[in-house]
Enzyme design. Structure first.
Site, mmCIF file in Angstrom:
data_model
loop_
_atom_site.group_PDB
_atom_site.id
_atom_site.type_symbol
_atom_site.label_atom_id
_atom_site.label_comp_id
_atom_site.label_asym_id
_atom_site.label_seq_id
_atom_site.Cartn_x
_atom_site.Cartn_y
_atom_site.Cartn_z
ATOM 1 N N LEU A 1 2.882 -8.578 7.773
ATOM 2 C CA LEU A 1 3.503 -9.247 6.634
ATOM 3 C C LEU A 1 5.000 -9.405 6.846
ATOM 4 C CD1 LEU A 1 3.569 -10.435 3.820
ATOM 5 C CD2 LEU A 1 3.645 -8.103 2.902
ATOM 6 N N SER B 1 5.890 -5.446 10.924
ATOM 7 C CA SER B 1 4.482 -5.457 10.507
ATOM 8 C C SER B 1 3.997 -6.899 10.397
ATOM 9 C CB SER B 1 4.324 -4.752 9.160
ATOM 10 O OG SER B 1 4.987 -5.491 8.135
ATOM 11 N N TYR C 1 -2.001 7.976 -0.591
ATOM 12 C CA TYR C 1 -1.543 6.582 -0.568
ATOM 13 C C TYR C 1 -1.510 6.007 -1.980
ATOM 14 C CZ TYR C 1 -1.420 1.618 0.685
ATOM 15 O OH TYR C 1 -1.075 0.299 0.786
ATOM 16 N N LYS D 1 1.758 4.701 -4.260
ATOM 17 C CA LYS D 1 1.824 3.332 -4.777
ATOM 18 C C LYS D 1 1.948 3.316 -6.304
ATOM 19 C CE LYS D 1 1.730 1.161 -0.922
ATOM 20 N NZ LYS D 1 2.901 0.352 -0.506
ATOM 21 N N SER E 1 -5.520 -7.924 8.919
ATOM 22 C CA SER E 1 -4.904 -8.354 10.157
ATOM 23 C C SER E 1 -5.133 -9.847 10.342
ATOM 24 C CB SER E 1 -5.485 -7.581 11.347
ATOM 25 O OG SER E 1 -6.867 -7.856 11.477
#
Length: 311
Positions: free
Chosen positions: A49, A47, A191, A195, A226
């Site tokens: 990151l 990814s 999501y 989390k 991004s």
């Protein structure tokens, strides 16, 4: 007196600049020494990151274990790291095929890493799966898949590697989470739930393993954007909700998050919240003025449902 002050000002600025430069160099060297020769596992290394974390830790001299679910992209990352690094100061990364949403394979991967290096010094739980949509339109099967990738996957890998850290009485586990681990946003129920669950688990774990000198850290940016896309202006300022939501979702660059992860490891921070003032204010409003916060969020939902989106 005036002439002396004028002459002293450039010298003062030069001195401050010199001190800042020395501080930055010392911090950079300190960061490298903190991870040099350490075995560092990074999940979802392919990814945005993940790539930046791989770059930062590889440059610092870590023994990297790069995990990802696409072998070709792992090889591309491997080639990119090898091509720019000094081979005399870095180690060849180990590539591991891993899909955290497939819980059955996580234990085998942990065993493979431990068999290869004998230990893991730092685990960076970075993998994440996102979904957006009304709760009633998202299937329960997809909800479970999100929980596997964002919660059960990371904690399964953590549990597999944790006994070694406890027995050695050293190690650090870093969870890269999200603002939605603290603050729920509409149309992201699965999501946000995953989390919240992950943050709750690692907050509890932190207290449990402190006596074994194992550090548990959480790094929570707003959103990781991004490389080349910044939020556009559009008509966000047309309402309070749109202004609030734009500020809340203004992402942090992967490079900035990766450098913060390195600082977190170096300084053994327990919790880091990366956000501009608007999301931070939202956190306090949610805590101390929940009714006002819910009213603002509900207003945004009504606009979302009643006003056609541009484009």
């Amino acid at each position: 007196m005036g002439v002396t002050a004028v002459l002293m000002l450039p010298l003062l600025l030069l001195g401050i600049s010199g001190l800042l430069f020395i501080y930055q160099e010392v911090s950079r060297l300190w960061s490298k020494s903190a991870v040099q020769n350490k075995v560092v596992v990074i999940t979802d290394a392919i990814s945005g990151l993940g790539k930046e974390c791989a770059r930062v830790f590889h440059t610092g001299g870590a023994r990297l274990v790069l995990c990802g679910k696409n072998w070709e992209r792992l090889e591309i990352l491997y080639d990119a790291l090898i091509s720019v690094a000094d081979p005399s100061k870095t180690f060849t990364p180990k590539l591991v095929l891993l899909d955290l949403s497939d819980i059955s394979c996580v234990q085998d991967v942990a065993k493979e890493v431990l068999d290869c290096y004998g230990c893991v010094d730092i685990l960076i739980n970075n993998a994440s799966m996102k979904i957006k949509g009304p709760a009633h339109k998202i299937s329960l099967e997809l909800d479970k898949k999100i929980m596997d990738a964002n919660y059960f996957g990371p904690i399964t890998l953590t549990k597999a590697l944790l006994p070694d850290m406890i027995s050695r009485r050293t190690g650090q586990i870093v969870l890269v989470n999200n603002i939605q681990g603290k603050l729920g946003i509409p149309f992201r129920t699965a999501y946000a739930a995953s989390k919240h669950a992950a943050l709750g688990f690692f907050d509890c774990l932190r207290a449990e393993v402190e006596e074994y000198d194992v550090v548990v850290s959480t790094v929570s940016p707003t959103f990781i954007r991004s490389y080349h896309i910044d939020p556009g202006q559009g008509n966000w300022e047309a309402s309070i909700w749109k202004f609030f939501f734009r500020k809340l979702t203004y992402g942090v660059h992967p490079v900035d998050v990766a450098e913060e992860v390195m600082r977190t490891v170096r300084r053994k921070k327990q919790e880091v919240f990366m956000a501009n003032p608007i999301p931070k204010a939202a956190m306090y409003i949610r805590t101390f003025f929940p009714e006002f916060f819910f009213a603002v969020v509900a207003c945004g939902v009504k606009e979302k449902l009643n006003v056609p989106e541009e484009g």
